[in-house]
Design a protein around this motif. Structure first.
Motif, PDB file in Angstrom:
ATOM      1  N   ALA A 120       0.836  -1.209   0.000  1.00  0.00           N
ATOM      2  CA  ALA A 120       0.000   0.000   0.000  1.00  0.00           C
ATOM      3  C   ALA A 120       0.870   1.258   0.000  1.00  0.00           C
ATOM      4  O   ALA A 120       0.599   2.225  -0.708  1.00  0.00           O
ATOM      5  CB  ALA A 120      -0.933  -0.006   1.215  1.00  0.00           C
ATOM      6  N   ARG A 121       1.953   1.228   0.783  1.00  0.00           N
ATOM      7  CA  ARG A 121       2.812   2.411   0.910  1.00  0.00           C
ATOM      8  C   ARG A 121       3.530   2.708  -0.420  1.00  0.00           C
ATOM      9  O   ARG A 121       3.547   3.840  -0.898  1.00  0.00           O
ATOM     10  CB  ARG A 121       3.839   2.147   2.021  1.00  0.00           C
ATOM     11  N   VAL A 122       4.084   1.662  -1.009  1.00  0.00           N
ATOM     12  CA  VAL A 122       4.792   1.828  -2.281  1.00  0.00           C
ATOM     13  C   VAL A 122       3.821   2.267  -3.379  1.00  0.00           C
ATOM     14  O   VAL A 122       4.093   3.191  -4.158  1.00  0.00           O
ATOM     15  CB  VAL A 122       5.494   0.502  -2.660  1.00  0.00           C
ATOM     16  N   GLY A 123       2.659   1.626  -3.413  1.00  0.00           N
ATOM     17  CA  GLY A 123       1.650   1.967  -4.421  1.00  0.00           C
ATOM     18  C   GLY A 123       1.157   3.397  -4.251  1.00  0.00           C
ATOM     19  O   GLY A 123       0.922   4.100  -5.240  1.00  0.00           O
ATOM     20  N   ARG A 133      -4.995  12.515  -4.822  1.00  0.00           N
ATOM     21  CA  ARG A 133      -4.864  13.382  -3.648  1.00  0.00           C
ATOM     22  C   ARG A 133      -6.035  13.099  -2.693  1.00  0.00           C
ATOM     23  O   ARG A 133      -7.068  12.572  -3.112  1.00  0.00           O
ATOM     24  CB  ARG A 133      -4.906  14.859  -4.062  1.00  0.00           C
ATOM     25  N   PRO A 134      -5.861  13.507  -1.424  1.00  0.00           N
ATOM     26  CA  PRO A 134      -6.910  13.203  -0.435  1.00  0.00           C
ATOM     27  C   PRO A 134      -8.280  13.793  -0.764  1.00  0.00           C
ATOM     28  O   PRO A 134      -9.298  13.260  -0.323  1.00  0.00           O
ATOM     29  CB  PRO A 134      -6.340  13.833   0.855  1.00  0.00           C
ATOM     30  N   ASP A 135      -8.332  14.888  -1.540  1.00  0.00           N
ATOM     31  CA  ASP A 135      -9.651  15.453  -1.842  1.00  0.00           C
ATOM     32  C   ASP A 135     -10.273  14.847  -3.106  1.00  0.00           C
ATOM     33  O   ASP A 135     -11.289  15.342  -3.586  1.00  0.00           O
ATOM     34  CB  ASP A 135      -9.587  16.984  -1.934  1.00  0.00           C
ATOM     35  N   ASP A 136      -9.683  13.785  -3.618  1.00  0.00           N
ATOM     36  CA  ASP A 136     -10.284  13.109  -4.772  1.00  0.00           C
ATOM     37  C   ASP A 136     -11.286  12.051  -4.351  1.00  0.00           C
ATOM     38  O   ASP A 136     -11.128  11.416  -3.304  1.00  0.00           O
ATOM     39  CB  ASP A 136      -9.195  12.405  -5.600  1.00  0.00           C
ATOM     40  N   THR A 137     -12.302  11.889  -5.179  1.00  0.00           N
ATOM     41  CA  THR A 137     -13.169  10.709  -5.073  1.00  0.00           C
ATOM     42  C   THR A 137     -12.847   9.862  -6.300  1.00  0.00           C
ATOM     43  O   THR A 137     -13.036  10.301  -7.435  1.00  0.00           O
ATOM     44  CB  THR A 137     -14.654  11.120  -5.072  1.00  0.00           C
ATOM     45  N   ILE A 138     -12.289   8.683  -6.025  1.00  0.00           N
ATOM     46  CA  ILE A 138     -11.744   7.869  -7.123  1.00  0.00           C
ATOM     47  C   ILE A 138     -12.603   6.630  -7.391  1.00  0.00           C
ATOM     48  O   ILE A 138     -12.862   5.839  -6.493  1.00  0.00           O
ATOM     49  CB  ILE A 138     -10.303   7.412  -6.793  1.00  0.00           C
ATOM     50  N   LEU A 139     -13.011   6.512  -8.629  1.00  0.00           N
ATOM     51  CA  LEU A 139     -13.715   5.292  -9.047  1.00  0.00           C
ATOM     52  C   LEU A 139     -12.653   4.253  -9.377  1.00  0.00           C
ATOM     53  O   LEU A 139     -11.817   4.475 -10.254  1.00  0.00           O
ATOM     54  CB  LEU A 139     -14.525   5.552 -10.320  1.00  0.00           C
ATOM     55  N   HIS A 140     -12.697   3.137  -8.676  1.00  0.00           N
ATOM     56  CA  HIS A 140     -11.755   2.060  -8.981  1.00  0.00           C
ATOM     57  C   HIS A 140     -12.465   1.112  -9.939  1.00  0.00           C
ATOM     58  O   HIS A 140     -13.403   0.412  -9.546  1.00  0.00           O
ATOM     59  CB  HIS A 140     -11.356   1.348  -7.684  1.00  0.00           C
ATOM     60  N   CYS A 141     -12.041   1.144 -11.190  1.00  0.00           N
ATOM     61  CA  CYS A 141     -12.722   0.350 -12.217  1.00  0.00           C
ATOM     62  C   CYS A 141     -11.808  -0.711 -12.817  1.00  0.00           C
ATOM     63  O   CYS A 141     -11.530  -0.721 -14.024  1.00  0.00           O
ATOM     64  CB  CYS A 141     -13.281   1.257 -13.305  1.00  0.00           C
ATOM     65  N   THR A 148      -4.002  -8.339  -8.104  1.00  0.00           N
ATOM     66  CA  THR A 148      -3.538  -7.203  -7.295  1.00  0.00           C
ATOM     67  C   THR A 148      -4.126  -5.879  -7.786  1.00  0.00           C
ATOM     68  O   THR A 148      -4.213  -4.935  -7.016  1.00  0.00           O
ATOM     69  CB  THR A 148      -1.994  -7.087  -7.319  1.00  0.00           C
ATOM     70  N   GLY A 149      -4.497  -5.831  -9.073  1.00  0.00           N
ATOM     71  CA  GLY A 149      -5.121  -4.611  -9.599  1.00  0.00           C
ATOM     72  C   GLY A 149      -6.412  -4.271  -8.866  1.00  0.00           C
ATOM     73  O   GLY A 149      -6.882  -3.138  -8.924  1.00  0.00           O
ATOM     74  N   GLY A 150      -6.986  -5.235  -8.190  1.00  0.00           N
ATOM     75  CA  GLY A 150      -8.215  -5.004  -7.433  1.00  0.00           C
ATOM     76  C   GLY A 150      -7.938  -4.470  -6.045  1.00  0.00           C
ATOM     77  O   GLY A 150      -7.621  -3.291  -5.867  1.00  0.00           O
ATOM     78  N   VAL A 151      -8.015  -5.357  -5.059  1.00  0.00           N
ATOM     79  CA  VAL A 151      -7.921  -4.908  -3.663  1.00  0.00           C
ATOM     80  C   VAL A 151      -6.568  -4.272  -3.327  1.00  0.00           C
ATOM     81  O   VAL A 151      -6.509  -3.261  -2.632  1.00  0.00           O
ATOM     82  CB  VAL A 151      -8.235  -6.076  -2.696  1.00  0.00           C
ATOM     83  N   ALA A 152      -5.468  -4.832  -3.844  1.00  0.00           N
ATOM     84  CA  ALA A 152      -4.155  -4.272  -3.485  1.00  0.00           C
ATOM     85  C   ALA A 152      -4.003  -2.850  -4.023  1.00  0.00           C
ATOM     86  O   ALA A 152      -3.514  -1.956  -3.320  1.00  0.00           O
ATOM     87  CB  ALA A 152      -3.028  -5.171  -3.991  1.00  0.00           C
ATOM     88  N   ASP A 153      -4.434  -2.615  -5.246  1.00  0.00           N
ATOM     89  CA  ASP A 153      -4.343  -1.246  -5.774  1.00  0.00           C
ATOM     90  C   ASP A 153      -5.355  -0.332  -5.094  1.00  0.00           C
ATOM     91  O   ASP A 153      -5.105   0.854  -4.896  1.00  0.00           O
ATOM     92  CB  ASP A 153      -4.529  -1.232  -7.297  1.00  0.00           C
ATOM     93  N   HIS A 154      -6.500  -0.891  -4.741  1.00  0.00           N
ATOM     94  CA  HIS A 154      -7.480  -0.116  -3.969  1.00  0.00           C
ATOM     95  C   HIS A 154      -6.821   0.387  -2.672  1.00  0.00           C
ATOM     96  O   HIS A 154      -6.924   1.564  -2.325  1.00  0.00           O
ATOM     97  CB  HIS A 154      -8.697  -0.993  -3.646  1.00  0.00           C
ATOM     98  N   ASP A 155      -6.133  -0.514  -1.991  1.00  0.00           N
ATOM     99  CA  ASP A 155      -5.453  -0.147  -0.736  1.00  0.00           C
ATOM    100  C   ASP A 155      -4.428   0.966  -0.964  1.00  0.00           C
ATOM    101  O   ASP A 155      -4.296   1.875  -0.139  1.00  0.00           O
ATOM    102  CB  ASP A 155      -4.721  -1.357  -0.138  1.00  0.00           C
ATOM    103  N   ALA A 156      -3.702   0.876  -2.068  1.00  0.00           N
ATOM    104  CA  ALA A 156      -2.675   1.884  -2.366  1.00  0.00           C
ATOM    105  C   ALA A 156      -3.325   3.250  -2.585  1.00  0.00           C
ATOM    106  O   ALA A 156      -2.861   4.268  -2.071  1.00  0.00           O
ATOM    107  CB  ALA A 156      -1.874   1.473  -3.598  1.00  0.00           C
ATOM    108  N   LEU A 157      -4.415   3.256  -3.340  1.00  0.00           N
ATOM    109  CA  LEU A 157      -5.107   4.521  -3.606  1.00  0.00           C
ATOM    110  C   LEU A 157      -5.694   5.092  -2.319  1.00  0.00           C
ATOM    111  O   LEU A 157      -5.621   6.289  -2.058  1.00  0.00           O
ATOM    112  CB  LEU A 157      -6.216   4.291  -4.642  1.00  0.00           C
ATOM    113  N   GLU A 158      -6.266   4.212  -1.511  1.00  0.00           N
ATOM    114  CA  GLU A 158      -6.880   4.654  -0.255  1.00  0.00           C
ATOM    115  C   GLU A 158      -5.831   5.200   0.710  1.00  0.00           C
ATOM    116  O   GLU A 158      -6.094   6.113   1.486  1.00  0.00           O
ATOM    117  CB  GLU A 158      -7.629   3.472   0.378  1.00  0.00           C
ATOM    118  N   GLU A 159      -4.617   4.611   0.648  1.00  0.00           N
ATOM    119  CA  GLU A 159      -3.511   5.046   1.502  1.00  0.00           C
ATOM    120  C   GLU A 159      -3.186   6.539   1.288  1.00  0.00           C
ATOM    121  O   GLU A 159      -2.700   7.205   2.197  1.00  0.00           O
ATOM    122  CB  GLU A 159      -2.273   4.178   1.181  1.00  0.00           C
ATOM    123  N   THR A 160      -3.478   7.067   0.106  1.00  0.00           N
ATOM    124  CA  THR A 160      -3.202   8.491  -0.154  1.00  0.00           C
ATOM    125  C   THR A 160      -4.172   9.391   0.608  1.00  0.00           C
ATOM    126  O   THR A 160      -3.955  10.602   0.694  1.00  0.00           O
ATOM    127  CB  THR A 160      -3.360   8.849  -1.652  1.00  0.00           C
TER     128      THR A 160
END
Ligand SMILES: [Zn+2]
Length: 433
Positions: A120-123, A133-141, A148-160
């Motif tokens: 998550a940190r590296v991603g 950025r924290p003020d984004d609302t991101i659609l994970h599609c 890993t493109g699913g939950v692992a990348d979701h975690d990376a995006l959420e980490e921001t």
């Protein structure tokens, strides 16, 4: 709001000499862990006559043999699910992902809680560089199933700190209905998906440019690095596009483009060591501007399913080793999979090179059809959405890419996921009509 330029300034701007020291320290630990806990690596090191304590720097790594996906697969087939290259106690493993390889049985990738937090940190560094950025609302599609493109990348995006909407695939119509409620500002997907979603929006009577999406963060297809492709997708949505790169066997996302939009920064000096090699000989290629080779990864700080000198089959070109943005990780472009490369009378061709040429002409869908092996010209290229100009394309392919082709207008499959660009008819694949 003004956000910091970096997600993790200390690591991202670390002077190269520090990064090397950090990398070497972690490498020594990783190799000892692999030798001590994974029979797979003990066998490989013993067979190569290498004592783990003699691997102390990135240079020493050359003594180690490469690891291929086939070897890892065989290890897992013999001892499912993780094989005997796993280093963690199964009790400590909290997640399994699968590789999304198009050929053969997928690999099972294990994660301990520590592995997940590294991922998550590296991603997060990479998707932050690409614009999240924290003020984004991101659609994970992307597909949430298995990869890993699913939950692992979701975690990376959420980490921001961004707000995530786990949309997944197959939800385009619903997404457009809910658009005004969710008010997304960013989309995370393959490069193909924004093109697909734009078409769906048009069909629903909405102009994608009016939907308020400001950022497209993409992953998983080489086209994200091409000027023509980028311009086309950005224009469709009135948004900026930032590319990212990762591979499930190593870390789901480990590189991202900064605002220079000129190559992907490698952003995981504390989690992976990268080598560049000549694919045919295995010789190391220097990481310097203009050099090209296959990316080889060695995990640092990976517990569950580590790889040492893993042949990624991704061929990259080094763009630069410095950047005005201040990130110290080298920048590269993924040229293509060495598996996808084909040779026409001595000329090596990546489908991505054909793609770049076609995108410049406004063509989004195409496929290269290889009838015979060895490949003989003319190579058939199917395109959709080209109004005349087949001969001009064929001439441009000949001039720029150095092989003769026949361009034919065809109807190609619509897809939400990575587009299939290469059909090997000689190997039993069925080309679109
Ligand atoms: Zn940069």
């Amino acid at each position: 709001m003004e956000w910091a330029r970096y997600f993790d300034e200390r690591t991202e701007t670390m002077p190269p000499a520090w990064a090397r020291r950090l990398t070497d320290e972690l490498l020594a630990e990783q190799v000892e862990r692999c030798y001590g806990q994974a029979p797979f690596y003990r066998r490989k090191l013993d067979a190569a006559g290498v004592r783990p304590e003699r691997v102390r720097t990135a240079d020493d790594l050359r003594r180690l043999p490469f690891t291929t996906k086939d070897e890892l697969r065989a290890s897992q087939e013999a001892a499912p699910p993780l094989g005997d290259f796993a280093c963690a106690d199964p009790v400590d493993v909290v997640r399994l992902h699968l590789t999304s390889g198009t050929t053969g049985t997928p690999l099972v990738l294990g994660y301990t809680p520590e592995d997940l937090s590294t991922s998550a940190r590296v991603g997060a560094r990479a998707v932050w560089a690409a614009g999240a950025r924290p003020d984004d609302t991101i659609l994970h599609c992307m597909s949430y199933s298995f990869y890993t493109g699913g939950v692992a990348d979701h975690d990376a995006l959420e980490e921001t700190g961004a707000t995530m909407v786990p949309a997944g695939l197959g939800q385009s119509a619903r997404l457009l209905e809910l658009w005004d409620v969710l008010r997304p500002t960013a989309l995370f997907s393959t490069l193909t998906y924004p093109l697909y979603l734009a078409e769906q929006a048009h069909e629903a009577g909405r102009d994608p440019r009016s939907l308020g999406l400001r950022k497209l963060i993409v992953s998983g297809e080489p086209g994200g690095q091409m000027a023509a492709t980028r311009a086309r997708v950005e224009e469709l949505w009135g948004a900026t596009l930032g590319d990212t790169y990762g591979l499930s066997d190593v870390w789901g996302t480990l590189a991202g483009e900064c605002e220079e939009r000129d190559g992907l920064h490698f952003l995981a000096p504390d989690a992976a060591l990268v080598e560049l090699i000549e694919p045919e000989t295995g010789d190391r290629v220097a990481v310097e501007p203009g050099s090209r080779g296959e990316l080889v990864f060695t995990h640092l700080a990976r517990h569950a399913t580590p790889v040492l000198r893993f042949r990624s089959r991704d061929v990259a070109e080094i763009v630069a080793v410095e950047c005005p943005c201040g990130r110290s990780g080298f920048r590269f472009r993924v040229v293509g999979r060495s598996d996808d490369m084909f040779r026409v009378r001595g000329v090596n061709v990546f489908p991505s090179a054909v793609e770049e040429l076609l995108r410049e002409r406004g063509v989004d869908r195409f496929a290269v059809v290889l009838e015979r092996f060895p490949v003989e010209p003319p190579v058939e290229i199917l395109v959709e959405g080209l109004a005349g100009g087949e001969e001009e394309v064929a001439a441009a392919v000949k001039e720029r890419l150095g092989f003769t082709c026949r361009v034919r207008v065809a109807s190609l499959p619509r897809t939400e996921t990575k587009a299939k660009r290469l059909y090997r008819v000689y190997a039993g694949e069925e080309a679109p009509a």
